[in-house]
Design a protein around this motif. Sequence first.
Motif, mmCIF file in Angstrom:
data_model
loop_
_atom_site.group_PDB
_atom_site.id
_atom_site.type_symbol
_atom_site.label_atom_id
_atom_site.label_comp_id
_atom_site.label_asym_id
_atom_site.label_seq_id
_atom_site.Cartn_x
_atom_site.Cartn_y
_atom_site.Cartn_z
ATOM 1 N N PRO A 36 0.789 -1.228 0.000
ATOM 2 C CA PRO A 36 0.000 0.000 0.000
ATOM 3 C C PRO A 36 0.824 1.282 0.000
ATOM 4 O O PRO A 36 0.362 2.311 -0.501
ATOM 5 C CB PRO A 36 -0.836 -0.104 1.289
ATOM 6 C CG PRO A 36 -0.158 -1.109 2.131
ATOM 7 C CD PRO A 36 0.557 -2.047 1.198
ATOM 8 N N THR A 37 2.050 1.222 0.531
ATOM 9 C CA THR A 37 2.836 2.461 0.633
ATOM 10 C C THR A 37 3.636 2.740 -0.635
ATOM 11 O O THR A 37 4.211 3.814 -0.786
ATOM 12 C CB THR A 37 3.828 2.401 1.811
ATOM 13 O OG1 THR A 37 4.672 1.267 1.604
ATOM 14 C CG2 THR A 37 3.100 2.248 3.139
ATOM 15 N N THR A 63 4.127 3.159 -4.848
ATOM 16 C CA THR A 63 3.398 3.528 -6.066
ATOM 17 C C THR A 63 3.296 2.303 -6.979
ATOM 18 O O THR A 63 3.961 1.287 -6.754
ATOM 19 C CB THR A 63 4.152 4.627 -6.832
ATOM 20 O OG1 THR A 63 5.416 4.086 -7.257
ATOM 21 C CG2 THR A 63 4.395 5.860 -5.977
ATOM 22 N N ASN A 117 5.775 -0.839 -6.937
ATOM 23 C CA ASN A 117 5.279 -2.206 -6.745
ATOM 24 C C ASN A 117 5.821 -3.140 -7.838
ATOM 25 O O ASN A 117 6.167 -4.278 -7.562
ATOM 26 C CB ASN A 117 3.747 -2.230 -6.740
ATOM 27 C CG ASN A 117 3.171 -2.139 -5.336
ATOM 28 O OD1 ASN A 117 3.222 -3.105 -4.566
ATOM 29 N ND2 ASN A 117 2.639 -0.981 -4.990
ATOM 30 N N ARG A 148 -0.776 5.287 -5.723
ATOM 31 C CA ARG A 148 -0.670 4.199 -4.750
ATOM 32 C C ARG A 148 -1.915 3.328 -4.898
ATOM 33 O O ARG A 148 -2.936 3.783 -5.434
ATOM 34 C CB ARG A 148 -0.536 4.781 -3.351
ATOM 35 C CG ARG A 148 0.799 5.518 -3.208
ATOM 36 C CD ARG A 148 1.214 5.755 -1.772
ATOM 37 N NE ARG A 148 2.660 6.036 -1.727
ATOM 38 C CZ ARG A 148 3.235 7.134 -2.231
ATOM 39 N NH1 ARG A 148 2.504 8.062 -2.803
ATOM 40 N NH2 ARG A 148 4.548 7.288 -2.159
#
Length: 226
Positions: free
Chosen positions: A97-98, A100, A104, A139
């Motif tokens: 989740p943290t 972008t 990822n 995100r």
Amino acid sequence: MEIKTVDLTKIYSVGSSTITAVDKVNFEVNEARFIAIVGPSGSGKSTLLNLVGLNDYPTLGKIFIDNADASLLSSSKRRKIRLFRMGFVFQTFNLLPTLTALENVELPMSLADKPPKKQREKALGLLETVGLGKRLFHRPKELSMGEMQRVAIARALANNPEIIIADEPTGELDSKTSKEIIALLFDINRKEKATVVVATHDEKVVDVADAIYSIQDGNLRLESQR
Ligand SMILES: Nc1ncnc2c1ncn2[C@@H]1O[C@H](COP(=O)(O)OP(=O)(O)OP(=O)(O)O)[C@@H](O)[C@H]1O
Ligand SMILES: [Mg+2]
């Protein structure tokens, strides 16, 4: 990559009871095939994919990767196979989740010690391919579900895997988005010659598969193939 299982069995113990989630499965995954595994909830699909994806160990039976017994491989060798030769796609995307979208997708390449510049280049290309060239710095919570699954597919492709293992990749998506995600997986199979194994409830996946297996109470059966 060729994967073969021999009497593959997974028995879970919960308290004093046992559950045979995968029951003497003899399954063969040949190169460049698109394989669908269908079965009701609790039939053993995820358990089977976790075993075949070297994410779990069987209770009995064996898995062979290119004729090598996976149970004899060290955990670091198993991790390398997972990182460099397999890609994974999940129902709930499992993005960080943290990070972008771009970060990822870079993550598996970073774990594989690829040079940062190469990571960036490749991630940009993959996000372009999955239609997210304009969402690079979003995100996960700033993306739609379909977009999150596209990022997850781009991430799965980052280290050029020989096989993509997808566990209900369209389970959370509406019908139109599901179609797009299936088309994307199908394209990867046909163009990149990556094997695709999908566990699914989705009839639309079944329609494009080269081989369809059903699983019931851990028993796998070949239903049809072309
Ligand atoms: N870690 C575990 N411990 C004990 N039992 C488990 C565990 N994981 C799964 N099971 C049981 O094993 C059986 C197979 O589960 P599995 O998750 O493989 O099914 P599935 O076909 O993927 O179902 P779904 O379609 O709901 O995802 C089920 O009866 C489940 O309750
Ligand atoms: Mg499951």
